[in-house]
Motif scaffolding. Sequence first.
Motif, PDB file in Angstrom:
ATOM      1  N   ILE A 683       0.854  -1.176   0.000  1.00 15.39           N
ATOM      2  CA  ILE A 683       0.000   0.000   0.000  1.00 15.39           C
ATOM      3  C   ILE A 683       0.894   1.231   0.000  1.00 15.39           C
ATOM      4  O   ILE A 683       1.942   1.257   0.648  1.00 15.39           O
ATOM      5  N   GLY A 684       0.491   2.210  -0.789  1.00 10.08           N
ATOM      6  CA  GLY A 684       1.237   3.457  -0.865  1.00 10.08           C
ATOM      7  C   GLY A 684       0.299   4.634  -0.937  1.00 10.08           C
ATOM      8  O   GLY A 684      -0.854   4.511  -1.372  1.00 10.08           O
ATOM      9  N   ALA A 685       0.778   5.781  -0.504  1.00 11.55           N
ATOM     10  CA  ALA A 685      -0.043   6.996  -0.545  1.00 11.55           C
ATOM     11  C   ALA A 685       0.864   8.199  -0.760  1.00 11.55           C
ATOM     12  O   ALA A 685       1.984   8.251  -0.251  1.00 11.55           O
ATOM     13  N   GLN A 686       0.360   9.143  -1.528  1.00 10.04           N
ATOM     14  CA  GLN A 686       1.080  10.399  -1.716  1.00 10.04           C
ATOM     15  C   GLN A 686       0.078  11.542  -1.782  1.00 10.04           C
ATOM     16  O   GLN A 686      -1.084  11.356  -2.159  1.00 10.04           O
ATOM     17  N   TYR A 687       0.534  12.726  -1.398  1.00  9.95           N
ATOM     18  CA  TYR A 687      -0.345  13.894  -1.405  1.00  9.95           C
ATOM     19  C   TYR A 687       0.442  15.086  -1.929  1.00  9.95           C
ATOM     20  O   TYR A 687       1.484  15.451  -1.379  1.00  9.95           O
ATOM     21  N   GLN A 688      -0.092  15.680  -2.998  1.00 12.54           N
ATOM     22  CA  GLN A 688       0.551  16.842  -3.584  1.00 12.54           C
ATOM     23  C   GLN A 688       0.032  18.105  -2.909  1.00 12.54           C
ATOM     24  O   GLN A 688      -1.165  18.402  -2.956  1.00 12.54           O
ATOM     25  N   ILE A 689       0.941  18.830  -2.278  1.00 10.92           N
ATOM     26  CA  ILE A 689       0.606  20.063  -1.563  1.00 10.92           C
ATOM     27  C   ILE A 689       0.976  21.239  -2.452  1.00 10.92           C
ATOM     28  O   ILE A 689       2.158  21.475  -2.735  1.00 10.92           O
ATOM     29  N   ASP A 690      -0.031  21.965  -2.906  1.00  9.46           N
ATOM     30  CA  ASP A 690       0.194  23.099  -3.802  1.00  9.46           C
ATOM     31  C   ASP A 690       0.674  24.299  -2.984  1.00  9.46           C
ATOM     32  O   ASP A 690      -0.034  24.801  -2.111  1.00  9.46           O
ATOM     33  N   LEU A 691       1.890  24.746  -3.293  1.00  9.08           N
ATOM     34  CA  LEU A 691       2.472  25.886  -2.585  1.00  9.08           C
ATOM     35  C   LEU A 691       2.346  27.178  -3.386  1.00  9.08           C
ATOM     36  O   LEU A 691       3.046  28.154  -3.101  1.00  9.08           O
ATOM     37  N   GLY A 692       1.488  27.136  -4.399  1.00 13.24           N
ATOM     38  CA  GLY A 692       1.320  28.320  -5.230  1.00 13.24           C
ATOM     39  C   GLY A 692       2.557  28.587  -6.063  1.00 13.24           C
ATOM     40  O   GLY A 692       3.133  27.683  -6.673  1.00 13.24           O
ATOM     41  N   LYS A 693       2.989  29.837  -6.080  1.00 16.33           N
ATOM     42  CA  LYS A 693       4.161  30.186  -6.868  1.00 16.33           C
ATOM     43  C   LYS A 693       5.435  29.586  -6.301  1.00 16.33           C
ATOM     44  O   LYS A 693       6.486  29.560  -6.964  1.00 16.33           O
ATOM     45  N   ALA A 694       5.372  29.068  -5.078  1.00 12.70           N
ATOM     46  CA  ALA A 694       6.556  28.438  -4.473  1.00 12.70           C
ATOM     47  C   ALA A 694       6.767  27.021  -4.983  1.00 12.70           C
ATOM     48  O   ALA A 694       7.823  26.427  -4.739  1.00 12.70           O
ATOM     49  N   GLY A 695       5.752  26.462  -5.668  1.00 11.63           N
ATOM     50  CA  GLY A 695       5.939  25.136  -6.238  1.00 11.63           C
ATOM     51  C   GLY A 695       5.005  24.095  -5.662  1.00 11.63           C
ATOM     52  O   GLY A 695       3.881  24.393  -5.234  1.00 11.63           O
ATOM     53  N   MET A 696       5.468  22.880  -5.619  1.00 18.23           N
ATOM     54  CA  MET A 696       4.662  21.739  -5.191  1.00 18.23           C
ATOM     55  C   MET A 696       5.502  20.838  -4.287  1.00 18.23           C
ATOM     56  O   MET A 696       6.654  20.528  -4.590  1.00 18.23           O
ATOM     57  N   LEU A 697       4.898  20.392  -3.191  1.00 18.73           N
ATOM     58  CA  LEU A 697       5.558  19.480  -2.253  1.00 18.73           C
ATOM     59  C   LEU A 697       4.733  18.202  -2.181  1.00 18.73           C
ATOM     60  O   LEU A 697       3.528  18.242  -1.940  1.00 18.73           O
ATOM     61  N   THR A 698       5.399  17.031  -2.397  1.00 15.96           N
ATOM     62  CA  THR A 698       4.674  15.760  -2.426  1.00 15.96           C
ATOM     63  C   THR A 698       5.343  14.751  -1.514  1.00 15.96           C
ATOM     64  O   THR A 698       6.386  14.183  -1.859  1.00 15.96           O
ATOM     65  N   PRO A 699       4.790  14.511  -0.331  1.00 10.85           N
ATOM     66  CA  PRO A 699       5.282  13.388   0.481  1.00 10.85           C
ATOM     67  C   PRO A 699       4.634  12.086   0.031  1.00 10.85           C
ATOM     68  O   PRO A 699       3.468  12.072  -0.389  1.00 10.85           O
ATOM     69  N   ARG A 700       5.377  10.983   0.099  1.00  9.27           N
ATOM     70  CA  ARG A 700       4.860   9.678  -0.280  1.00  9.27           C
ATOM     71  C   ARG A 700       5.415   8.629   0.675  1.00  9.27           C
ATOM     72  O   ARG A 700       6.567   8.704   1.106  1.00  9.27           O
ATOM     73  N   ILE A 701       4.575   7.625   0.951  1.00  8.44           N
ATOM     74  CA  ILE A 701       4.983   6.516   1.806  1.00  8.44           C
ATOM     75  C   ILE A 701       4.519   5.214   1.155  1.00  8.44           C
ATOM     76  O   ILE A 701       3.445   5.153   0.559  1.00  8.44           O
TER      77      ILE A 701
END
Length: 794
Positions: A683-701
Amino acid sequence: MAPTAMAQEADSLAAAEASSPDAQQIVVTAQFREQNLQDTPLAITAVTGDMLEARGQTSIEDVGAQAPNVTLRQSPATYGPAMVAYIRGVGQRDSSFALEPGVGVYVDDVYLSTVHGSMLGLLDLERVEILRGPQGTLAGMNSIGGAIKLYSKKPDGQGGGFAELTYGSYDRLEVKAAGDFAVTDKLFARVSGASVKRDGFVTRYDYGCTHPDSGIPSVVTNTDSCKLGTEGGRDYTAGRLALRWEPTDRVSLDIVGDITRDDSEVGASTLLYVGQAAPPGKEVTGSSGGAAYFLNGIPLGTAQGSQFITYSPYGNFALDSFSKSPYVSYETYIDLDPRDGSAPWQAPLKSAVNNWGLSANLNVTLADNLALTSITAYRDYDGVFSSGDSTPFTPGQVANDIYNHQFSQEVRLSGQFADIVNVTVGGMYLHKRSQNISRVTLATLMFMENNIVPSTTWAAFANADVALTDRLTVGGGIRYTDMKKTFKYGRGGIPGSDLGGAPPPAIAGLDGVESTFKGDHVDYRAVIQYSWTDRLMTYAQISTGFKGGGANQRPFTPSQAIPHQPETLTAYEAGFKSELFDRMMRFNVSGFINKYNDILVSVTTCPEGVIPRNPCALPINAGKATVKGFEVEASLNPVDGLLIDASLAYLNFKYTKMSELAVASGVGLEDKGQYVMPWQWNIGAQYQIDLGKAGMLTPRIDVNHDDTFNRNSNNVDAATGGKDIFGEVKGRTLLNARITYETEDGAWMLALEGKNLTDKLYYTDVFDNRGSTNSVQGSPGEPRTFAITVKRRF
């Protein structure tokens, strides 16, 4: 109103696909034409290149961890730079050229004819497809267990590419890059390459240095650390040039050349068990094993363990006073005092394969409904690998040089008629010549071997499916295969031995002997599928496959040069593929029952009448079995940016009939199959966090689990029902995580990853050598590691 609603739905789907690599509509070519994964009536795990990157997957072994009822692992050091590949309990663990792979591996539709060199790195890929079940009518070469297909990104002349740098644990340093450009308006090119270097995680120490009072000679030059080196390190450089020529809109030609130069270390291996001790060449009355570890009368192995074991999962067998680490070996790969009187020698400290290849894929649209495909390829490799017994001595040590070249030609003619009939007919030709030159040291036997294995395969196949209605489709296929394979034994003596360089009498009669397998086989497939809605498809199929016969690749006397016959399998499968909750969830299920006949296993005790019974490494046809199970694959995109993916697999193996040869070799109906894991899940999960003009942060496990499995054919004691613990590979649950940052325009990426975060001690495989040295070695998996990656896209 309808066009507006459709547009809104399309926009919603596009948003989901943009936020989730795995939610894209993956296109596969498993039935010789492009189809949506969800419309293909086969059990397929397909992974896009984006998803490989999101998970931090860098080798084909990593992909196997996400595919249900699939086992892809690095071979033990004894079998060199190869891959153990099993799908639904069918595969091949031994890298010998005498045996056919049970799982076919393809790169851009070019078949790799040996398991040597099949543990591939993942570079610049468009997607990976893992097809479960027999692929006799759906792949260029017959594959009884299934097929693994890697598809590289093709040049399109649009420009772009990337450069990537990774640094991590064990001084891991990886550089990868790719670039795409147009040579002319009809000729495009893509260049990609990788350089990978990483230290080994098993440390080799000099026992005479760490134990100065043992009386064992020291061979180390640095007495301050007593270190001889490491095992399991990687060191290779690879490059690939792809050209695509499109002279007209009806003709395309892809020419690909690749080269790899590999200088990797010997495989990671540690000593886990030593049975009752005996002088070299002697057996202790009443013991189950042969020669173990003595030097000049000093007992170095006992029934309770060995001084060379630093850690053992089997109990209190570790008697070493220097280290208790499971990542330590006292292997020197040096025979200071060969028992046959020859000069001291050292095996190469390598597990390397240097290979190159050329392929040409021509596609011609002959008419609006008729297309011709021709795939021509040549591949060549040479390699070096060694294996020892994880001690300062050499009850068993082998140094190998391997060579292989192959030429293959596949032709397909595909047509669509009346918009409801799809037909593909084709043929396949494969010729290969393999060779291994080895120096072999066993407890009672030392010799040189030079085996040559030429093989030729011809095949013809046809597939068709007919859409009887908009929702009901029936299909079928047939394949004829003709195969000839010859094993030419070469046996010689060790120069300077007590025999004057002549081969030992026990094996002298093998020199020049040939054993040939020649046979043909017909395979078929029949399938029916029904689409209840646009998002729910069910299917049922029956398919067959076979694996060619051959000869015993490791006879120790002429009486052990026994041929074996092909395996055959008939698979019954049914399943459904669905997209639920407005395509928020993909949910696919398959169930199967396989009738597996003439199963090929290797035994370490030869049957009565075959002299000697030990040492023995004899492949035999064990009998029949029923293999059944199910697989579930799911991905869920409940909200924008969140992706959850999972799989679950169950597998049951039961012998229904045993051959007389198997019973005489100690294999019985109670035994379970090899590399059969009752349960696998991930099982895996990831979530894309929109930082706006700062970009995108995606943690995954990611968490994946493999159950305990048996690597030996005789794994249950018929009298007591007890398990053979020394042939078991214990289950493991691994935790990996990755956090990725991307700039708003996607030009830069920074990722931090950790693998095996719980620092789980596990073994990818074991090598049971109780038939000769009465020992067991393990191949430990990597401990906890970290890495950081910087990537620039352009």
